[in-house]
Design a protein around this motif. Structure first.
Motif, mmCIF file in Angstrom:
data_model
loop_
_atom_site.group_PDB
_atom_site.id
_atom_site.type_symbol
_atom_site.label_atom_id
_atom_site.label_comp_id
_atom_site.label_asym_id
_atom_site.label_seq_id
_atom_site.Cartn_x
_atom_site.Cartn_y
_atom_site.Cartn_z
ATOM 1 N N ARG A 45 110.871 60.089 50.839
ATOM 2 C CA ARG A 45 109.526 59.869 50.147
ATOM 3 C C ARG A 45 109.675 60.272 48.752
ATOM 4 N N LEU A 46 110.555 61.207 48.269
ATOM 5 C CA LEU A 46 110.777 61.713 47.105
ATOM 6 C C LEU A 46 111.563 60.515 46.326
ATOM 7 N N VAL A 47 112.547 59.839 46.841
ATOM 8 C CA VAL A 47 113.281 58.910 46.218
ATOM 9 C C VAL A 47 112.336 57.678 45.798
ATOM 10 N N LEU A 48 111.653 57.278 46.869
ATOM 11 C CA LEU A 48 110.635 56.219 46.751
ATOM 12 C C LEU A 48 109.449 56.496 45.635
ATOM 13 N N GLU A 49 108.972 57.737 45.334
ATOM 14 C CA GLU A 49 108.201 58.029 44.567
ATOM 15 C C GLU A 49 108.823 58.132 43.201
ATOM 16 N N TRP A 50 110.201 58.579 43.075
ATOM 17 C CA TRP A 50 111.049 58.478 41.714
ATOM 18 C C TRP A 50 111.214 57.138 41.502
ATOM 19 N N ALA A 51 111.557 56.095 42.252
ATOM 20 C CA ALA A 51 111.669 54.702 41.891
ATOM 21 C C ALA A 51 110.155 54.236 41.347
ATOM 22 N N GLU A 52 109.236 54.540 41.813
ATOM 23 C CA GLU A 52 107.960 54.163 41.408
ATOM 24 C C GLU A 52 107.446 54.753 39.999
ATOM 25 N N ALA A 53 108.190 56.164 39.724
ATOM 26 C CA ALA A 53 107.795 56.626 38.433
ATOM 27 C C ALA A 53 108.904 56.272 37.301
ATOM 28 N N ALA A 54 110.143 56.008 37.916
ATOM 29 C CA ALA A 54 111.133 55.512 36.827
ATOM 30 C C ALA A 54 110.830 54.290 36.057
ATOM 31 N N PRO A 55 111.189 54.430 34.672
ATOM 32 C CA PRO A 55 110.981 53.247 33.766
ATOM 33 C C PRO A 55 111.819 52.194 34.327
ATOM 34 N N HIS A 56 111.270 51.126 34.255
ATOM 35 C CA HIS A 56 112.094 49.703 34.818
ATOM 36 C C HIS A 56 112.527 48.834 33.604
#
Length: 62
Positions: A45-56
């Motif tokens: 869950r945290l990794v998915l949240e991190w991926a959404e929050a990380a600048p692309h």
């Protein structure tokens, strides 16, 4: 030290990638690197949240 998951619903846009990354690091630290099934679900869950929050970064066309 007990760590509990937040009961406050927060979307990825409400926390920065750095904040989520810190929680991921804390999870690994407190478990000594061995995750139970519940902890694995939390990690995912945290990794998915991190991926959404990380600048692309823009991808380069070949």
């Amino acid at each position: 030290m007990l760590h509990t998951m937040s009961t406050t619903p927060e979307s990825a846009s409400e926390r920065s990638a750095a904040e989520v990354n810190e929680e991921i690091r804390a999870l690994w630290f407190r478990t000594g690197g061995t995750l139970s099934m519940d902890e694995r679900r939390e990690y995912q869950r945290l990794v998915l949240e991190w991926a959404e929050a990380a600048p692309h970064s823009p991808t380069r066309a070949a």
